[in-house]
Motif scaffolding. Structure first.
Motif, short mmCIF file in Angstrom:
data_model
loop_
_atom_site.label_atom_id
_atom_site.label_comp_id
_atom_site.label_asym_id
_atom_site.label_seq_id
_atom_site.Cartn_x
_atom_site.Cartn_y
_atom_site.Cartn_z
N UNK A 87 0.81 -1.21 0.00
CA UNK A 87 0.00 0.00 0.00
C UNK A 87 0.84 1.26 0.00
N UNK A 88 1.90 1.27 0.81
CA UNK A 88 2.75 2.47 0.87
C UNK A 88 3.47 2.71 -0.45
N UNK A 89 4.01 1.66 -1.03
CA UNK A 89 4.72 1.85 -2.30
C UNK A 89 3.74 2.18 -3.43
N UNK A 90 2.56 1.57 -3.41
CA UNK A 90 1.56 1.91 -4.41
C UNK A 90 1.10 3.35 -4.30
N UNK A 91 0.98 3.83 -3.07
CA UNK A 91 0.57 5.21 -2.86
C UNK A 91 1.62 6.18 -3.40
N UNK A 92 2.90 5.90 -3.12
CA UNK A 92 3.95 6.77 -3.62
C UNK A 92 4.03 6.73 -5.15
N UNK A 93 3.90 5.53 -5.73
CA UNK A 93 3.94 5.42 -7.19
C UNK A 93 2.77 6.18 -7.82
N UNK A 94 1.59 6.06 -7.24
CA UNK A 94 0.45 6.80 -7.76
C UNK A 94 0.64 8.30 -7.64
N UNK A 95 1.20 8.74 -6.51
CA UNK A 95 1.43 10.17 -6.32
C UNK A 95 2.43 10.71 -7.34
N UNK A 96 3.53 10.00 -7.52
CA UNK A 96 4.54 10.45 -8.48
C UNK A 96 3.98 10.45 -9.91
N UNK A 97 3.21 9.40 -10.24
CA UNK A 97 2.61 9.36 -11.56
C UNK A 97 1.62 10.49 -11.76
N UNK A 98 0.82 10.76 -10.75
CA UNK A 98 -0.16 11.84 -10.83
C UNK A 98 0.52 13.19 -11.04
N UNK A 99 1.57 13.44 -10.27
CA UNK A 99 2.28 14.71 -10.41
C UNK A 99 2.95 14.82 -11.78
N UNK A 100 3.51 13.72 -12.26
CA UNK A 100 4.15 13.75 -13.58
C UNK A 100 3.15 14.09 -14.67
N UNK A 101 2.01 13.38 -14.68
CA UNK A 101 1.01 13.62 -15.72
C UNK A 101 0.48 15.05 -15.65
N UNK A 102 0.27 15.56 -14.46
CA UNK A 102 -0.26 16.92 -14.32
C UNK A 102 0.75 17.95 -14.78
#
Length: 344
Positions: A87-102
């Motif tokens: 969960x922690x690693x998935x959360x960080x990966x999602x956050x980084x992906x979200x910031x990159x796309x934005x």
């Protein structure tokens, strides 16, 4: 008169009533002929959004980050280390992906930090930027604590990081509902009719979708014996998403056309099928089969992603026909007149 007929056709305002008469009960022909719904010079009333696929990808990744952080916090508090790590690693990966796309979709990506210059409560974009900024440190600290090599864990920086991981993860989970729903508020507060007309239901759709994706990711990555909280979270989120989406469809007026036809319809129908399949698998087989849990998790993740892409496509399509702008506006004006008359 001709231009008005073009503009208001479809709302009942572009035709004159036929008068009864002789000739076997047949009325007179309408004076104003049927006209297609067009704006002046054939141009759309609203400019079509220039965003590309990175924006719905950003919406999905942010929801995954939010959902995974809640799963991770629950796993940490109930002593499930493998689910916590996933969960922690998935959360960080999602956050980084979200910031990159934005950031990559901005016209000047190198100036993304300008969004942090002010805090404007009336602006969903400003509030969302600060939600991401508040969510990031907690999610990052909790995830980095999982990546510390075993041989370094006795050093004082590693011990300090380990002690900080739980409060950091819980703080990220507390902010997660805002992260999961603010993107829906951001879309629905634009002038795009396909998003604005569903502003009351869309935050619930996105929040349920985020929970389904976070739980699905936990089921995909954690062993069956530890994935109990992820299964519960995924089932509740998927059921909530399906119910909210159905409610949204029932309350749509004219704008429902863009959700029930074309590419948006195909994407959202595929999302519904995958989410239903993932929900059924989560309830029926995920607790007994590692393969079933992984397949259900993948179905929920895919359904969540397609939900975002379908909503995005519906909004873009709604800007291409002026009737989706003009008719709802005139209906709201007429409703205000009726309300004012009733109050007076």
């Amino acid at each position: 008169m001709g231009r008005e007929a073009q503009l208001f056709q479809g709302s009942g305002l572009g035709k004159r009533r036929r008068r009864g008469g002789g000739g076997g009960g047949r009325g007179e022909q309408t004076v104003v002929p049927d006209a297609e719904f067009r704006s002046y010079y054939g141009r759309p009333v609203l400019k079509t959004p220039v965003w590309d696929w990175r924006i719905p990808a950003y919406l999905f990744a942010g929801g995954l980050a939010a959902g995974s952080s809640v799963v991770a916090a629950g796993a940490d508090l109930t002593g499930r280390p493998q689910l916590r790590r996933a969960g922690r690693l998935g959360s960080l990966a999602g956050l980084l992906g979200s910031m990159y796309f934005l950031v990559s979709d901005l016209g000047r990506p190198e100036r993304f930090h300008h969004m942090l210059r002010v805090f404007k409560p009336t602006s969903p974009m400003s509030v969302g930027t600060w939600i991401l900024s508040a969510f990031g440190p907690g999610a990052g600290i909790a995830a980095v604590a999982e990546l510390v090599p075993a041989r370094w864990r006795r050093t004082w920086p590693a011990r300090l990081l380990a002690r900080s991981a739980r409060p950091a993860g819980v703080s990220a989970a507390a902010i997660a509902p805002g992260l999961a729903s603010y993107t829906a508020v951001l879309l629905s507060h634009t002038a795009v009719p396909g998003w604005n007309e569903v502003r009351d239901e869309l935050p619930f759709v996105f929040t349920g979708s985020a929970a389904a994706s976070g739980g699905g990711f936990g089921m995909l990555c954690a062993p069956v014996e530890e994935a109990g909280p992820a299964r519960v979270f995924a089932a509740v989120g998927a059921a909530g998403e399906l119910l909210a989406a159905k409610r949204m469809e029932q309350r749509m007026g004219l704008i429902g056309e863009v959700y029930r036809h074309g590419k948006a319809h195909r994407l959202r129908r595929a999302s519904e099928v995958l989410t239903l399949a993932g929900l059924a698998g989560t309830v029926l087989v995920a607790r007994r089969s590692r393969t079933g849990a992984a397949a259900s998790g993948l179905a929920l993740l895919a359904g969540s992603a397609l939900q975002r892409f379908g909503v995005f496509e519906a909004g873009v399509e709604s800007t291409r026909d002026p009737k989706y702008v003009v008719v709802p506006q005139r209906e709201r004006l007429e409703q205000r007149r009726r309300d004012a008359s009733a109050a007076g």
